[in-house]
Write an enzyme that holds these catalytic residues in place. Structure first.
Site, mmCIF file in Angstrom:
data_model
loop_
_atom_site.group_PDB
_atom_site.id
_atom_site.type_symbol
_atom_site.label_atom_id
_atom_site.label_comp_id
_atom_site.label_asym_id
_atom_site.label_seq_id
_atom_site.Cartn_x
_atom_site.Cartn_y
_atom_site.Cartn_z
ATOM 1 N N GLN A 19 -32.537 -100.650 -31.970
ATOM 2 C CA GLN A 19 -33.271 -100.600 -30.702
ATOM 3 C C GLN A 19 -34.456 -101.565 -30.749
ATOM 4 O O GLN A 19 -35.300 -101.494 -31.637
ATOM 5 C CB GLN A 19 -33.769 -99.182 -30.427
ATOM 6 C CG GLN A 19 -34.369 -99.013 -29.047
ATOM 7 C CD GLN A 19 -34.852 -97.595 -28.810
ATOM 8 O OE1 GLN A 19 -35.961 -97.245 -29.186
ATOM 9 N NE2 GLN A 19 -34.026 -96.771 -28.172
ATOM 10 N N TYR A 28 -42.768 -97.858 -22.119
ATOM 11 C CA TYR A 28 -42.911 -99.132 -22.830
ATOM 12 C C TYR A 28 -42.804 -100.296 -21.853
ATOM 13 O O TYR A 28 -42.554 -100.108 -20.652
ATOM 14 C CB TYR A 28 -41.896 -99.230 -23.962
ATOM 15 C CG TYR A 28 -42.217 -98.292 -25.121
ATOM 16 C CD1 TYR A 28 -43.380 -97.521 -25.128
ATOM 17 C CD2 TYR A 28 -41.361 -98.170 -26.202
ATOM 18 C CE1 TYR A 28 -43.680 -96.668 -26.170
ATOM 19 C CE2 TYR A 28 -41.650 -97.315 -27.263
ATOM 20 C CZ TYR A 28 -42.812 -96.568 -27.238
ATOM 21 O OH TYR A 28 -43.106 -95.724 -28.280
ATOM 22 N N ARG A 71 -32.680 -83.779 -32.261
ATOM 23 C CA ARG A 71 -33.452 -82.778 -32.994
ATOM 24 C C ARG A 71 -32.570 -81.777 -33.727
ATOM 25 O O ARG A 71 -32.926 -81.318 -34.810
ATOM 26 C CB ARG A 71 -34.396 -82.050 -32.034
ATOM 27 C CG ARG A 71 -35.544 -82.930 -31.557
ATOM 28 C CD ARG A 71 -36.499 -82.151 -30.649
ATOM 29 N NE ARG A 71 -37.632 -82.981 -30.255
ATOM 30 C CZ ARG A 71 -37.631 -83.814 -29.222
ATOM 31 N NH1 ARG A 71 -36.537 -83.930 -28.485
ATOM 32 N NH2 ARG A 71 -38.706 -84.527 -28.917
#
Length: 331
Positions: free
Chosen positions: A101, A173, A315
């Protein structure tokens, strides 16, 4: 578990199943963003089960001013290629494909992570800013330089042996800041309307494809809704996704926008599934759904209902590295 076991292709990447380990930062890298032994150990252990089809390696800064925090992984210069090569090989040796990424945080950076004046599409405070600084508006020359840095970083990722790259346009971002009307108030060709706000994305996708070749897989992580008044809507993202697919993106990785995945509405299994379903209906490229999925049955259901083509589980796997094996062997 029928659907999640199915093989599929994303461009030239053959996935042995539909399970994706999404980007999750480890903050395990050296001061200059180099791959550390701890980084290698983490990715080795979390993929060792051999049941993860695709790993999207954590957000990796493409230039020092795009760094969000110390310990973040870097692909900002050629000296990082050898370490990244070891990382890619570690993941691939465990039977998973590896995508890197590519990220540039800018006005979402912590000031002390780079010590320089933040920039953004407009002189507007980022809603996720931790210090409330007003960024300087990027010049057109600065935008072109940013596009070049994404392309250069993609070349390094390819040289390091990654199976593809993912352009990060989510979670506040820099590319997400251009997409969102909350932070993009420009009146030139990089603003004004949706097509203007995604112009930098289109130029980046074109530049990356030009440098790495059309046979190399390029994903885009899309903050598909800001869930904020005046922000990006799913309707915007459906249109944008169609444009991205036309110009050469090979997969859309759906997530939240400026607010990321923080908020009371982000509960339950697959809380971005309504977004991914609408985008999947609009494009003919694979769509990845991530967000709150902890149960194998939920992953299977979203695939069966065609809400996505691949399922990201973060998670739950971080909590139990054996989750992929257990899920795949569940009747």
């Amino acid at each position: 578990m029928q659907y999640i076991k199915d093989r599929m292709y994303i461009k030239n990447i053959e996935l042995k199943n539909r399970l994706v380990l999404p980007s999750m930062e480890t903050v395990s890298c050296g001061d200059d963003g180099e791959v550390s032994e701890d980084t290698i150990k983490y990715y080795d252990e979390i993929t060792k089960s051999g049941y993860i089809g695709l790993v999207i390696v954590e957000h990796t800064y493409i230039s020092p001013e795009g760094k969000v925090k110390n310990g973040q992984l870097s692909v900002a210069d050629n000296s990082k290629i050898e370490g990244l090569k070891k990382l890619a090989q570690t993941i691939q040796a465990n039977g998973s494909k590896a995508v890197l990424q590519l990220s540039h945080a800018e006005s979402n950076c912590l000031k002390d992570s780079k010590g320089a004046e933040p920039v953004g599409p407009s002189a507007v405070v980022n809603p996720r800013s931790k210090d409330g600084l007003v960024p300087r508006e990027l010049t057109k020359e600065g935008i072109k330089d940013l596009v070049r840095k994404f392309a250069d970083a993609a070349v390094r990722a390819k040289k390091a042996g990654f199976d593809g790259v993912e352009i990060h346009s989510a979670h506040g971002y820099l590319l997400n800041q251009f997409l969102s009307p909350l932070t993009n108030k420009r009146t030139d060709e990089y603003g004004k309307d949706l097509m203007g706000r995604i112009r930098i994305h289109m130029e980046t996708i074109e530049a990356v494809n030009r440098e790495v070749g059309l046979e190399y897989a390029v994903f885009l992580r899309l903050g598909a809704s800001d869930y904020m008044e005046g922000g990006t809507t799913i309707e915007d993202s459906v249109i944008a996704s169609r444009e991205f697919a036309k110009i050469g993106v090979d997969a859309i990785d759906v997530t939240g926008g400026m607010c990321g995945f923080m908020g009371p509405q982000f509960t339950g299994q697959g809380y971005f599934s309504e977004l991914s379903e609408k985008i999947k209906m609009a494009v003919n490229i694979p769509v990845i759904l991530t967000g709150g999925i902890t149960e194998p049955e939920a992953a299977e259901k979203f695939l069966r209902m065609k809400k996505a083509d691949c399922i990201g589980v973060g998670r739950a796997i971080l909590k139990d590295y054996d989750w992929p094996r257990k899920a795949m062997n569940q009747q």
